[in-house]
Scaffold this active site. Structure first.
Site, PDB file in Angstrom:
ATOM      1  N   CYS A 115       0.829  -1.208   0.000  1.00  0.00           N
ATOM      2  CA  CYS A 115       0.000   0.000   0.000  1.00  0.00           C
ATOM      3  C   CYS A 115       0.862   1.257   0.000  1.00  0.00           C
ATOM      4  O   CYS A 115       0.453   2.298  -0.526  1.00  0.00           O
ATOM      5  CB  CYS A 115      -0.940  -0.012   1.201  1.00  0.00           C
ATOM      6  N   HIS A 360      -1.620   1.188   7.586  1.00  0.00           N
ATOM      7  CA  HIS A 360      -2.078   1.168   6.198  1.00  0.00           C
ATOM      8  C   HIS A 360      -1.975   2.582   5.623  1.00  0.00           C
ATOM      9  O   HIS A 360      -2.319   3.564   6.271  1.00  0.00           O
ATOM     10  CB  HIS A 360      -3.517   0.662   6.129  1.00  0.00           C
TER      11      HIS A 360
END
Length: 906
Positions: A115, A360
């Site tokens: 990510c 994230h």
């Protein structure tokens, strides 16, 4: 009105049917004749036709209810499940992989923990100037540098592909990144821009060689000034490049405070004094950073990760930080001019989570053309509107994102035009990790100079961005492949749904004609299992009636619950379309099987009656009330098991071997003291019944049903052998009477000599032992620690000696010392244990070899201490991007032959 219960009624009807069938079978057995009425009754042909039953009845061959669901009802699987579920069984829908509109940006696949890279790539792609710069790279340079080639292909797919999510695997693989390791997005951007800068330097076009520098490079200097003479150091005149500004946020509230902190003066005093060459000594001084020029794209790195010296770890700062939509950077230059430099917020990189090495990354990016903000969360792209955190950010679950509006009228001159800022928007976030600001007129000034290759305007949607010719052809082929895949899926879906509809109508039509209306009408028998499969399967197999067919090729009445009476019309339609068979017509009744079943039914009834009468004799025999006359021995456990069985219609395997446990290998009666040889006497009539039943089950087993009358004598050979073993056990049983926790016991010297004579042993191999006492708890040399002498073993010691020993501790001294708590006696691999085991119980006989073997004791072990003593390899430290293409020299990856790409990479 309550609904009437039919359960008990059905059960009574079923019992009545069974009684009626039994009477018919008994009549057939007695007369040997089968009438048409008998067949009608046994095959349940007389059952009425069912109408709208709740389920399919096994008791009626005329019931076709329950094979399909009621109208407007569905099933969980098969032909009658919901249409969406049937469509899902066709596989993934390629239409779901397409963008609903080309105006919606595409996402990137997360390969595990990528990510951080996806967020940076989306920020770079959404920057139209950088995207056009990558598209302007000449094909020859792309062929020589794999990173540039994969980046251009990735941007082309994000730009013009119809797919809603682009596979980033080829690009990640080219960079040699580990898919499963989370990295820092700021470090990735820094290394990636450096790699691009080195790769682009090989271009033959000057404007291509400086794509990264023109967009992201600014200049600063680190100025150190002497507080005494006022002169600056020689290094202060050195201008250095920067590609992002790293700003402190700890203890600071907004971007303006962080910029002022970044450019503030730092005083060098005490141990930090500066050595001034002009003054020739260490003096107080000041140090600061001066901005000389700013890039078109200003990257601001917010230092949310701080190092903790006490724990040598990093911690994330989660305080709320404010930043404006537009910022005037002109006032922060070292030489302010009348021309202001206005930057507008274009992207926000967000790190979700509290841990430094996990969490994230997502990116909120503004579309430069329409002004809408988008959230890029790997494969998922969401529209946020004109606000970077959503139009209704104040009502979002992310409570730290909020909008604070204040009207700050401001008019600034930005180059050759003026920017009037009527309302300044201030945003704040506790997770913002990087801010990207674009110079307001950057795109117009940049795009005029970066057209070096032949381009084709995109014909997909309204994005008027030009693609190079070679990339345009590649994306066109990819889109054609996607369109073809969607067309094939749609065609397959339409055909399948059409077939499902036809199958459903076919089943309804055939079942509506399946019932046989009269007893005289011809019909066919069909398997209920196959009929269910045909009615509930999308693609049924051929007809299979083998499960209802007997060995004579007919239909036995015993299978009546597994078959249905099907009309000739319905049978012909099924047989014509599906084939198979065999065809079993209305006259294919198996008379042979019927007569055999009649005989079995009568015999079973007779067997049950006889068994019930003899059961009383068996219970009386167990109670010891055996009648006068001849009696026979049977195994007591076997008889108890025979009495426990209920609802037995015929002899079974359990009836075999009534005397098997009583018969020795010589075919004679075992002695009663033998293991498992418990017996009981039964009358002659009961024995004959047992013998007949056992002979029917196992006619070849002669030893299992040997008759032993009450006057039978035990086998002399077995009796003699058991007597000899018993005598040996009596003389040697002391060997296995364990002494506390030890595996040995104390015996007299005379007993040891007798033992050696009986077993052919050597007296010298014995363990000599004597009793000693001590006034303290210290162990005597050669003694067995923790093994006190039992009281019963001191009965030969004189009374006066016992008085002396009352306050002293007895020990056993052995020579040699072999009695240990981790040693056990073994025969072969079997451990000999037990507190009062005999030799026979342990299967020990004269001539056997016994071994003393060590055993591991796991009691009171501290596994943690044992593991700590082992040399455990310390975990490897994080290496970041070490070993990837980002940290290698560009020459190591440049000028490589371009690999062949299959359709999946196009």
């Amino acid at each position: 009105m309550n609904r009437p219960c039919t359960r008990n009624k059905n059960k009574r009807q079923r019992n009545d049917d069974s009684d009626s069938s039994y009477e018919i079978l008994r009549k057939v057995h007695l007369t040997g004749e089968v009438s048409q009425n008998d067949i009608c009754q046994l095959y349940l042909i007389w059952k009425p036709l069912c109408r709208e039953c709740h389920g399919n009845s096994k008791d009626s061959p005329n019931c076709f209810c329950g094979l399909i669901p009621p109208p407007n009802r569905n099933r969980k699987s098969g032909l009658w499940q919901r249409i969406p579920d049937i469509i899902q069984s066709l596989g993934p829908n390629p239409y779901k992989d397409l963008r609903t509109s080309i105006e919606i940006p595409a996402g990137l696949t997360n390969l595990g923990a990528t990510c951080y890279a996806n967020s940076i790539l989306q920020c770079l792609f959404m920057n139209s100037a950088f995207r056009e710069g990558i598209f302007s790279v000449e094909p020859d340079l792309l062929n020589q540098h794999l990173v540039l080639d994969q980046l251009a292909r990735l941007f082309a797919k994000l730009h013009s592909s119809k797919l809603a999510c682009i596979d980033s695997a080829p690009f990640i693989k080219t960079l040699e990144l580990d898919n499963g390791v989370q990295q820092d997005s700021h470090e990735f951007l820094t290394l990636f821009l450096s790699l691009l800068e080195r790769s682009l330097s090989h271009s033959k076009f000057p404007n291509v060689r400086t794509i990264v520098q023109d967009l992201f490079r600014g200049s600063v200097s680190h100025v150190t000034r002497c507080s005494i003479c006022g002169k600056e150091s020689d290094a202060s005149s050195k201008i250095e490049d920067f590609y992002e500004l790293e700003l402190n946020i700890k203890g600071l509230n907004n971007l303006d405070e962080s910029l002022n902190d970044y450019l503030s003066l730092e005083e060098l005093r005490g141990e930090n004094q500066y050595f001034c060459e002009s003054c020739g000594m260490r003096v107080d001084a000041t140090r600061c950073i001066k901005l000389h020029s700013l890039p078109s794209v200003l990257n601001l790195q917010l230092k949310r990760y701080v190092f903790l010296p006490k724990t040598t770890t990093k911690k994330k700062i989660t305080s709320v930080f404010g930043f404006p939509r537009m910022v005037n950077m002109g006032k922060h230059l070292c030489n302010p001019t009348e021309t202001s430099l206005v930057y507008e917020l274009s992207a926000i990189l967000i790190h979700k989570g509290t841990a430094v090495n996990s969490g994230h990354y997502v990116a909120h990016i503004k579309d430069e053309k329409c002004g809408h903000w988008w959230e890029f969360d790997d494969e998922h792209v969401s529209k946020l509107g004109f606000h970077p955190f959503g139009e209704n950010s104040s009502s979002l679950s992310m409570k730290t994102e909020q909008l604070v509006k204040s009207i700050w009228p401001e008019t600034v001159a930005n180059g050759d035009f003026k920017v009037i800022i009527h309302s300044q928007d201030i945003y704040s976030s506790s997770d913002a990790y990087m801010l990207m600001y674009n110079f307001v007129s950057m795109k117009e000034n940049y795009s005029k100079q970066h057209t070096t290759v032949e381009v084709v305007k995109s014909d997909v949607g309204t994005r008027n961005i030009s693609l190079p010719l070679h990339l345009h052809k590649e994306i066109q082929e990819l889109n054609l492949f996607s369109s073809k895949d969607c067309e094939e899926y749609q065609s397959r879906k339409d055909k399948h749904l059409c077939y499902v509809t036809e199958r459903r109508e076919e089943i309804k039509q055939i079942l509506s004609e399946a019932s046989v209306q009269s007893l005289d009408e011809s019909f066919f028998w069909i398997s209920t299992d196959w009929l269910r499969q045909w009615a509930d399967t999308i693609s049924p197999p051929s007809i299979d009636n083998s499960s209802i067919q007997c060995s004579h090729g007919k239909v036995p009445f015993s299978n009546v619950t597994s078959m249905k009476r099907l009309s000739s019309t319905s049978w012909q339609r099924l047989f014509t379309k599906y084939g198979g068979g065999p065809a079993l017509a209305s006259d294919d009744f198996c008379i042979a099987c019927l007569k055999n079943a009649a005989e079995n039914a009568v015999n079973a009834d007779d067997y049950k009656e006889k068994r019930a009468l003899l059961r009383n004799l068996a219970e009386a025999a167990l109670a010891g009330d055996c009648l006068d006359g001849t009696a026979y021995y049977v195994s007591r456990p076997w008889l108890l098991q025979w009495l426990r069985r209920k609802n037995v219609d015929s002899p079974c395997e359990s009836d075999a071997g009534p005397t098997a446990a009583l018969t020795c290998t010589h075919g004679n009666l075992l002695p009663e003291q033998a293991t498992g040889a418990k017996r009981i006497l039964v009358p002659d009539a009961l024995w004959n019944f047992f013998y007949d039943s056992a002979s029917k089950v196992r006619p070849e087993d002669k030893l299992g049903s040997v008759a032993f009358p009450s006057y039978s004598k035990p086998c002399e050979i077995c009796n003699r052998e058991m007597t000899e073993v018993a005598n040996l056990e009596d003389s040697l049983s002391c060997l296995l009477h364990y002494f506390q926790t030890d595996g040995l016991t104390l015996i007299s010297e005379s007993d040891w000599k007798f033992f050696c004579e009986e077993w052919n042993g050597h007296e010298s191999m014995g363990i000599r032992a004597e009793i000693a006492v001590s006034n303290n708890a210290k162990k005597i040399a050669g003694s067995c620690e923790g093994v006190p002498i039992a009281e019963e073993e001191l009965h030969d010691i004189k009374e006066e000696t016992i008085e002396v020993l009352e306050e002293r501790i007895p020990f056993v001294i052995t020579d040699p010392e072999v009695v240990k708590e981790n040693q056990k006696l073994h025969k072969s691999f079997v451990q000999i244990d037990g507190d009062s085991a005999t030799l026979a119980d342990k299967n020990i006989f004269p001539g056997d070899t016994l071994w003393v073997m060590d055993t591991e004791i796991y009691e009171n072990r501290d596994i943690a201490d044992e593991l700590s003593e082992q040399k455990i390899e310390p975990p490897k430290a994080e290496e970041g991007f070490r070993g990837t293409l980002l940290t290698s020299d560009v020459s190591s990856q440049g000028f490589q032959e371009k690999p062949f790409l299959d359709d999946s990479e196009v």
